[in-house]
Write an enzyme that holds these catalytic residues in place. Structure first.
Site, PDB file in Angstrom:
ATOM      1  N   LYS A 117       0.825  -1.189   0.180  1.00  0.00           N
ATOM      2  CA  LYS A 117       0.165  -0.049   0.066  1.00  0.00           C
ATOM      3  C   LYS A 117       0.955   1.275  -0.084  1.00  0.00           C
ATOM      4  O   LYS A 117       0.730   2.034  -0.778  1.00  0.00           O
ATOM      5  CB  LYS A 117      -0.762   0.046   1.297  1.00  0.00           C
ATOM      6  CG  LYS A 117      -2.005  -1.074   1.411  1.00  0.00           C
ATOM      7  CD  LYS A 117      -2.743  -0.841   2.481  1.00  0.00           C
ATOM      8  CE  LYS A 117      -2.089  -0.959   3.924  1.00  0.00           C
ATOM      9  NZ  LYS A 117      -1.611  -2.263   4.372  1.00  0.00           N
ATOM     10  N   ASN A 140      -3.744   6.025   5.955  1.00  0.00           N
ATOM     11  CA  ASN A 140      -2.687   5.158   6.720  1.00  0.00           C
ATOM     12  C   ASN A 140      -1.251   5.175   6.680  1.00  0.00           C
ATOM     13  O   ASN A 140      -0.622   4.973   7.504  1.00  0.00           O
ATOM     14  CB  ASN A 140      -3.174   3.581   6.434  1.00  0.00           C
ATOM     15  CG  ASN A 140      -2.611   2.792   7.285  1.00  0.00           C
ATOM     16  OD1 ASN A 140      -3.036   2.700   8.419  1.00  0.00           O
ATOM     17  ND2 ASN A 140      -1.700   1.728   6.887  1.00  0.00           N
ATOM     18  N   HIS A 186      -3.970  -9.264  10.627  1.00  0.00           N
ATOM     19  CA  HIS A 186      -4.843  -8.840  11.617  1.00  0.00           C
ATOM     20  C   HIS A 186      -5.842  -9.702  12.119  1.00  0.00           C
ATOM     21  O   HIS A 186      -7.072  -9.466  12.122  1.00  0.00           O
ATOM     22  CB  HIS A 186      -5.636  -7.367  10.946  1.00  0.00           C
ATOM     23  CG  HIS A 186      -4.791  -6.451  10.647  1.00  0.00           C
ATOM     24  ND1 HIS A 186      -3.932  -5.702  11.362  1.00  0.00           N
ATOM     25  CD2 HIS A 186      -4.448  -5.643   9.455  1.00  0.00           C
ATOM     26  CE1 HIS A 186      -3.176  -4.831  10.742  1.00  0.00           C
ATOM     27  NE2 HIS A 186      -3.359  -4.749   9.573  1.00  0.00           N
TER      28      HIS A 186
END
Ligand code: UMA
Ligand code: ADP
Length: 448
Positions: A117, A140, A186
């Site tokens: 990302k 982010n 996660h």
């Protein structure tokens, strides 16, 4: 102001503080609560907003009860009983990206995925800049998006969005969106891999141009798009139309669009196949907003990569040291091991790993560890768990500090070997964040 209109911010880190500033500018009645005694934004919030009620050391049930809308920071799990209760009472629960999406008017390029990302977000930002656009890059990646709304609208926004941020976003209608890839991460926050995947898929809702990874159909095959998606694939000579991909000619690979050659991959500064994927995704996103191809290719040739992503640090007595502190999940460490492994010429890697494991399945790394790793040096909260998983896969040593890990790795490495810090885990058990971990590593290595 009646309590019916209270906007409650949950979490007082960088996101919470940006929400507080934004909502205060909008003259809403605002309050804040954080489960931590002394969250990072507390002093600034108290100084800037002495009249705002801030409750720390636990979420305030009273404030949650009073709230007409709750703005949750990404680090806070939506399964907290007080939030589940608020949701059941019909209180909207949103995040900072939702507030931003409701207000921003310039086109948004939205980027998510398990890995790559930040690299793709930075590449697309640089490409837009090179094309002469006024662009703001954040999310982010670092700058919380609401900070952008203090200034005039740019020509476009390039935003890195995490799954946590997407979970509380409903109004994003991006000009172009991508899910780069999805590998487990996660797993302490999601019930299943499918839930995590669904969270990522939200980024495509209402987007004008979807950019899809043709090599990972699980991401997009069940989705409906308003327009034909633009694809990318790192499989050479892919037959699909409308596609950024690779052609192989002789021994050489080229980035291409619809089989038309654009640039030899060797001319890109970033190395490793995962970066081919990142480059193709960036080209597809850039072309979705009509950035000129020459400007985009120029950026691919110039961009040296971000720090803490498989970054070469130094060679000491024939041993190369690499800082991949941003390798915070199994997929990232896998790509680092594969990338370095391909260059080893018979020599081996000393891998420094461990930290907060986020319930990941570390056995996924067994093949790469078997193939390329001489010894694993383990540290952090979940070192015993990693040791259990890899005990029959490679020799292991557990240490209690990063300094000890660096000294141990120096002892174990012989000329031609590489030492790689790629923890496959989050850093928060021992460090402020992954940057802090990477910076401490670089200092320790340079002191050797
Ligand atoms: N926390 C509490 N109690 C609270 C609020 C937070 O214990 O009441 C804890 C969280 O569990 C977390 C930490 O505090 O461990 C930070 O949480 P936060 O929501 O306050 O985070 P921010 O400081 O606002 O930073 C967030 C992103 N952090 C997370 O999603 C955990 C940052 O991404 C992002 O740069 C920033 O917003 C601006 O958008 C960091 C990250 O680690 C880099 N992201 C994860 C990742 O990339 O894997 C998703
Ligand atoms: P993110 O922002 O998603 O964490 P980064 O660009 O910061 O992604 O890279 C994080 C880590 O993942 C780095 O360690 C890097 O080596 C690895 N990585 C980068 N791009 C990819 C990719 N496309 N696939 C797999 N791993 C990648």
């Amino acid at each position: 102001m009646s309590s019916k209109e209270l906007k409650l911010i949950i979490g007082l880190g960088v996101t919470g503080l940006s929400c507080l500033r934004y909502l205060s500018r909008q003259t809403h009645a605002v309050a804040v609560t954080d489960s931590r005694e002394d969250p990072p934004g507390l002093a600034e919030a108290r100084r800037e907003f002495p009249n705002v009620k801030i409750v720390t050391g636990g979420f305030s049930p009273e404030l949650i009860h009073e709230a007409s809308e709750i703005i949750v920071s990404p680090g806070v799990a939506l399964t907290h009983p007080l939030l589940l209760d608020a949701k059941a009472r019909g209180v909207p629960i949103i995040g900072d990206i939702e507030l931003f999406a409701r207000a921003a008017t310039a086109p948004i390029i939205a980027i998510t995925g398990s890995n790559g990302k930040s690299t793709v977000t930075t590449l697309v930002g640089l490409m837009a800049e090179k094309a002469g656009l006024n662009v703001k890059v954040g999310g982010n990646l670092g700058t919380p998006v609401l900070e952008f709304l203090k200034e005039a609208e740019p020509d476009c926004y390039v935003l890195e969005l995490s799954s946590f941020q997407l979970d509380t976003t409903y109004s994003l209608k991006a000009a172009a969106s991508v899910v780069l890839n999805v590998t487990p991460d996660h797993m302490d926050r999601y019930d299943s891999f499918e839930d995590y995947l669904k969270s990522k898929q939200h980024i495509y809702e209402g987007c004008q141009q979807a950019v899809i990874n043709l090599d990972e159909p699980q991401i997009w095959q069940d989705l409906k798009f308003d327009h034909v998606p633009l694809g990318f694939s790192i499989k050479p000579n892919h037959p699909a139309e409308n596609l950024f991909s690779l052609v192989e000619e002789g021994q050489q690979f080229f980035f291409c669009f619809k089989q038309e050659k654009l640039l030899p991959v060797d001319e890109m500064k970033l190395k490793g196949k995962h970066n081919w994927q990142n480059a193709l995704a960036a080209l597809a996103l850039g072309s979705a907003i009509n950035l000129p191809m020459p400007a985009m290719l120029e950026v691919l040739k110039e961009f040296p990569g971000l720090p803490h992503r498989c970054q070469w640090v130094v060679n000491i007595q024939g041993v190369d040291w690499f800082n991949d502190s941003k390798g915070t999940n199994v997929g990232a460490t896998q790509s680092a091991l594969m990338g370095l492994g391909a260059l080893l010429k018979g020599k081996k890697i000393i891998l420094i790993a461990g930290g907060q494991g986020k319930n990941a399945d570390f056995s996924v790394l067994n093949p790469e560890i078997k193939n390329y790793v001489k010894q694993v040096v383990l540290l952090g909260e979940d070192a015993p768990l990693l040791a259990e998983t890899w005990r029959n896969i490679a020799p292991l040593t557990q240490v209690s500090s990063l300094a000890e890990a660096v000294n141990k790795a120096a002892e174990l490495a012989s000329s031609g070997d590489s030492v790689l810090l790629s923890p496959a885990c989050a850093s928060l058990d021992m460090f402020k964040n992954y940057e802090d971990r990477g910076e401490q590593f670089v200092v320790l290595v340079k002191d050797l």
